[in-house]
Design an enzyme around this catalytic site. Structure first.
Site, PDB file in Angstrom:
ATOM      1  N   ARG A  94       3.000   2.339   3.982  1.00 18.13           N
ATOM      2  CA  ARG A  94       4.736   1.496   4.086  1.00 18.13           C
ATOM      3  C   ARG A  94       5.185   1.946   2.728  1.00 18.13           C
ATOM      4  O   ARG A  94       4.835   1.688   1.466  1.00 18.13           O
ATOM      5  CB  ARG A  94       4.193   0.512   3.864  1.00 18.13           C
ATOM      6  CG  ARG A  94       4.883  -1.060   3.717  1.00 18.13           C
ATOM      7  CD  ARG A  94       5.513  -1.194   5.586  1.00 18.13           C
ATOM      8  NE  ARG A  94       6.957  -2.409   5.563  1.00 18.13           N
ATOM      9  CZ  ARG A  94       6.643  -3.365   5.758  1.00 18.13           C
ATOM     10  NH1 ARG A  94       5.687  -4.296   4.997  1.00 18.13           N
ATOM     11  NH2 ARG A  94       7.663  -3.764   5.398  1.00 18.13           N
ATOM     12  N   GLU A  96       7.415   0.625   1.597  1.00 15.74           N
ATOM     13  CA  GLU A  96       8.438   0.137   0.493  1.00 15.74           C
ATOM     14  C   GLU A  96       7.232  -0.215  -0.895  1.00 15.74           C
ATOM     15  O   GLU A  96       7.181  -0.481  -1.740  1.00 15.74           O
ATOM     16  CB  GLU A  96       8.768  -1.262   0.848  1.00 15.74           C
ATOM     17  CG  GLU A  96       7.524  -2.118   1.152  1.00 15.74           C
ATOM     18  CD  GLU A  96       7.514  -3.469   2.106  1.00 15.74           C
ATOM     19  OE1 GLU A  96       7.472  -4.429   1.337  1.00 15.74           O
ATOM     20  OE2 GLU A  96       8.782  -3.659   3.259  1.00 15.74           O
ATOM     21  N   ASP A  97       5.609   0.255  -0.549  1.00 19.98           N
ATOM     22  CA  ASP A  97       4.904  -0.233  -1.360  1.00 19.98           C
ATOM     23  C   ASP A  97       4.479   1.169  -1.753  1.00 19.98           C
ATOM     24  O   ASP A  97       3.907   1.325  -2.776  1.00 19.98           O
ATOM     25  CB  ASP A  97       3.850  -0.768  -0.473  1.00 19.98           C
ATOM     26  CG  ASP A  97       3.271  -2.281  -0.043  1.00 19.98           C
ATOM     27  OD1 ASP A  97       4.189  -2.341  -0.728  1.00 19.98           O
ATOM     28  OD2 ASP A  97       2.850  -1.892   1.129  1.00 19.98           O
ATOM     29  N   THR A  98       4.894   2.292  -1.403  1.00 14.87           N
ATOM     30  CA  THR A  98       3.910   3.747  -1.714  1.00 14.87           C
ATOM     31  C   THR A  98       5.142   4.879  -1.711  1.00 14.87           C
ATOM     32  O   THR A  98       4.612   6.324  -2.305  1.00 14.87           O
ATOM     33  CB  THR A  98       3.232   4.023  -0.676  1.00 14.87           C
ATOM     34  OG1 THR A  98       2.657   3.904   0.729  1.00 14.87           O
ATOM     35  CG2 THR A  98       1.347   3.146  -1.542  1.00 14.87           C
ATOM     36  N   ARG A  99       5.659   4.794  -1.151  1.00 23.73           N
ATOM     37  CA  ARG A  99       6.609   5.771  -0.793  1.00 23.73           C
ATOM     38  C   ARG A  99       7.395   6.886  -2.473  1.00 23.73           C
ATOM     39  O   ARG A  99       7.395   8.669  -2.130  1.00 23.73           O
ATOM     40  CB  ARG A  99       8.528   5.741   0.098  1.00 23.73           C
ATOM     41  CG  ARG A  99       8.796   6.681   0.038  1.00 23.73           C
ATOM     42  CD  ARG A  99      10.373   6.784   0.816  1.00 23.73           C
ATOM     43  NE  ARG A  99       9.687   5.948   1.616  1.00 23.73           N
ATOM     44  CZ  ARG A  99       9.601   6.142   3.120  1.00 23.73           C
ATOM     45  NH1 ARG A  99       9.926   7.595   3.222  1.00 23.73           N
ATOM     46  NH2 ARG A  99       9.513   5.350   4.248  1.00 23.73           N
ATOM     47  N   GLY A 126      12.955   0.512  13.180  1.00 21.17           N
ATOM     48  CA  GLY A 126      13.565  -0.803  14.648  1.00 21.17           C
ATOM     49  C   GLY A 126      12.255  -1.747  14.827  1.00 21.17           C
ATOM     50  O   GLY A 126      11.025  -1.158  14.655  1.00 21.17           O
ATOM     51  N   GLU A 160       1.680   2.917  15.136  1.00 26.75           N
ATOM     52  CA  GLU A 160       1.505   3.967  14.288  1.00 26.75           C
ATOM     53  C   GLU A 160      -0.273   4.005  14.656  1.00 26.75           C
ATOM     54  O   GLU A 160      -0.443   4.980  14.790  1.00 26.75           O
ATOM     55  CB  GLU A 160       2.136   4.391  12.990  1.00 26.75           C
ATOM     56  CG  GLU A 160       2.175   6.135  12.420  1.00 26.75           C
ATOM     57  CD  GLU A 160       3.137   5.520  10.682  1.00 26.75           C
ATOM     58  OE1 GLU A 160       4.101   6.148  11.338  1.00 26.75           O
ATOM     59  OE2 GLU A 160       2.416   5.291  10.121  1.00 26.75           O
TER      60      GLU A 160
END
Length: 723
Positions: A94, A96-99, A126, A160
């Site tokens: 995800r 927004e948490d870990t990129r 999307g 996914e």
């Protein structure tokens, strides 16, 4: 050892080899691996061969450049069809948490180790996941699923995940969960933030209901897989562990090197001088061709194995010639026992071999391919051909007998591993060992035989036999017949004398491992303060032993204590409460041990495994709750056990609890929500009733077999979460 297919996109080249081979052509393809894994060593050699399988009688010519960078994989049978991957690893996360933190560092480390990794930086979100992304999942060998706090809040992530689990089931891909500051049970059962996320999904159509059901199933299945829990400690250490795991399992190779490769040294020796690798600073190419069955591929495998070693050693030691490489290999390949204190190898060299999967580490032992071991043996033999008394290492029983019979002293001797199973009798004297001033490893053992083939052999020792004890680091002598007198062993790291006649224990400041299992004459172990570095104490089946010396509490590094089947032990000294590193205690089948010491806050804070099976224990102290790290508790067939303290429910880390066969146990404490990890409970063979079994929220295995007083199953069983 395995093989890995290349075929990644990017620059590179391929070669089609062989003519039509009956059941199809073989092809090797290389991707841009050179750029990913670094350049060529100063002198690199590879050998490859065709024509030795089924098909044409004569093989084609094949010329193959040798590089660790070039990847190829070919089955040893022309009929075998292997899957191909465009990526080694697919990262599911995800954003927004870990990129920009964990994922960025994980991705960089994977790429840095030459692991071709897909990270979704360009395909944006999307309502529906993009078909090209699903295709990438299919083309990836491993999927690392990073479960973070908001993972389930993304439909894209959940779709996914469903695809990943489908590929695991149908295409035999490998999925590895990483629980990034989330509890695995929350993922498994869709509770807490994962449950909140699902409350936002409206199941207003049949299609949506089916989708949500698939999401839940995928989360549960993924959470039940073996993975990594990133919770405490440095994230860099977790990342290193994850990357090493992937690297080892990928096991990059150019051709498959099996476990039956032996006797190839003379052939390799013939090839190496012709390459002039000591004189040239370039990449050399070998072509091997000939009729079927003459051993072309086998020679290529042996050369490849040597080149693998040299390539990796070159990175650490600037190796440029086979001669230099052999000198380093000599220091790191000779023995399977890992004893860092023995000064028999270089630490960096061991790591190189481990990273290349040429050795593996298991339970403090080094395991290696037979060819690697044989290579080390031949290096030793080549120093003084046919003169074992001059060798630094001795391992063959016949060579050892010859060396001792020469009576010339063995001043070069550093290690002796003697298997007595093929010798009827051998006599030692103190004089035989007197000149072995450098002896570090001594192992005298008998290989196991089955049934009627089992024979007894013995070593004859004089009454005043003395060990050459000053440099000795490792001493293994099962069934040692004497009393270990005249021995000091100030540098000894491991002492293993199972089934010996020792009565009292010698102490050593550097001792880390002490194994006297089955030494039935041993009556006392005391003065533990003289063994401050002890990590493992194995005293199982020492039937005359009783430990009462409170100095055991000074063993701050002790991780495992085994007193199983010590019939004479009654109660342990209270000082064991101060063993801060102790993880495992075996007290099973201690038939006179009725009590366990009262705990205190902070006592044995590392303890995770406790075994009382078959002991005489009557009760657990109520202070058992002060073992917050206890994960496994075994009390099977404890006939004197009648009840359990209610405080047991405060063992928040407990996952496995077994009281099977405790026939006098009539009640079981109520399990509170605190015990969220308890998933395996054995109550079979007890006298409990239904009314005493309360809700166990996350149970996976509940054994109630042979509970004679149990008339019906608890009603809460049907309310358990089946996901």
């Amino acid at each position: 050892m395995g093989s890995r297919l290349g075929g990644e996109g990017g620059g590179g080249w391929g070669v089609e080899m062989g003519r039509g081979r009956g059941r199809g052509e073989r092809q090797q393809a290389w991707g841009g691996e050179r750029q990913r894994r670094g350049g060529l060593p100063s002198s690199t050699v590879i050998a490859a061969a065709t024509g030795d399988d089924d098909g044409d009688s004569f093989g084609s010519h094949l010329w193959l450049t040798a590089v660790d960078a070039l990847m190829a994989s070919t089955s040893t049978s022309a009929s075998t069809s292997s899957p191909q991957w465009n990526y080694d690893v697919f990262l599911s996360f995800r954003g927004e948490d870990t990129r920009f933190n964990f994922i960025d560092h994980l991705y960089a480390n994977l790429i840095g180790r030459g692991i071709h990794t897909f990270r979704d930086d360009s395909l944006k979100g999307g309502k529906e996941i993009a078909p090209e992304l699903l295709k990438v999942v299919e083309e990836s060998r491993f999927a690392l699923i990073v479960f973070s706090e908001n993972y389930a809040g993304s439909r894209w992530c959940l779709d996914e995940l469903v695809k990943i689990m489908e590929c695991k089931k149908e295409m035999k891909r490998t999925a590895i969960p990483i629980f990034y500051h989330v509890d695995p049970s929350h993922v498994r059962n869709q509770t807490e933030r994962f449950g909140e996320a699902f409350s936002n999904y409206e199941e207003d159509t049949q299609e949506m209901k089916e989708k949500v059901r698939n999401w839940r199933t995928a989360l549960t299945d993924a959470a039940n897989l073996s993975g990594e829990h990133v919770k405490d400690g440095y994230e860099s250490e977790h990342i290193k562990k994850i990357v090493n795991n992937i690297f080892t399992r990928l096991n990059c190779r150019m051709i498959y090197v099996g476990s039956n490769l032996f006797g190839m040294d003379s052939h390799v020796d013939e090839i190496i001088p012709q390459l002039c690798v000591d004189q040239l600073n370039d990449v050399r190419i070998i072509g091997i061709c000939g009729i079927v069955g003459i051993g072309k591929t086998t020679i290529a495998k042996a050369n490849q194995l040597l080149c693998d070693l040299l390539l990796e050693l070159e990175k650490q030691h600037k190796v440029s010639t086979v001669g230099q490489g052999a000198n380093i290999i000599k220091n790191v390949l000779l023995f399977k026992r890992k004893l860092n204190s023995c000064d028999l190898y270089e630490e960096i060299g061991m790591q190189v071999l481990y990273d290349k999967s040429l050795i593996s580490l298991s339970e403090n032992k080094i395991l290696m391919h037979d060819l690697i071991q044989e290579m080390g043996w031949n290096i030793i033999r080549s120093e003084f051909p046919d003169k074992p008394e001059k060798w630094s290492r001795l391992w063959d029983p016949n060579d050892i007998c010859r060396a001792f019979m020469m009576k010339k002293g063995m001043k070069n001797g550093e290690a002796i591993f003697l298997d007595l199973s093929i010798l009827k009798q051998l006599q030692f004297s103190s004089k035989d060992f007197a000149e072995m001033k450098q002896l570090r490893l001594l192992k005298i053992y008998e290989r196991e035989y089955c049934g009627s083939m089992r024979k007894e052999y013995k070593v004859i020792l004089p009454h005043n036999f003395k060990f050459p004890s000053h440099e000795l680091r490792y001493l293994y002598w099962e069934g040692y017949p004497s009393l270990l007198s005249n021995f000091y062993g100030e540098n000894l790291v491991e002492l293993n004398m199972m089934n010996s006649n020792i009565k009292q224990l010698w102490q050593g400041n550097k001792l880390k491992i002490l194994n006297l299992e089955g030494s039935k004459q041993l009556t006392e172990v005391s003065h533990f303060s003289n063994m401050p570095n002890l990590e493992l104490l194995e005293l199982a089946s020492c039937t005359s032993l009783n430990i009462t010396d409170p100095s055991i509490g000074v063993l701050k590094k002790l991780a495992c204590l085994s007193l199983a089947k010590c019939e004479n032990i009654t109660n342990l000294p209270n000082s064991i409460l101060y063993l801060d590193s102790l993880k495992t205690i075996y007290l099973n089948e201690c038939s006179n041990s009725e009590k366990f010491p009262e705990m205190k806050v902070g006592s044995m804070k590392a303890l995770s495994y406790l075994n009382f099976d078959g002991s005489a224990i009557k009760e657990l102290p109520s202070s058992i709750e002060y073992l917050p790290g206890l994960v496994e508790l075994y009390m099977r067939h404890c006939k004197n056990l009648r009840s359990l303290p209610s405080s047991i429910r405060r063992l928040k880390s407990l996952r496995t609890f077994c009281v099977f066969g405790c026939s006098n146990l009539v009640t079981f404490p109520e399990i509170m929500e605190d015990m969220e990890y308890l998933d395996f409970l054995e109550l079979g063979g007890t006298a409990i009733k239904e009314s005493s079994i309360q809700l166990i929220p996350n149970i996976i295995v509940l054994n109630l077999n042979r509970c004679k007083n149990l008339r019906s199953l608890p009603s809460w069983i049907c309310r358990l979460n089946t996901h």
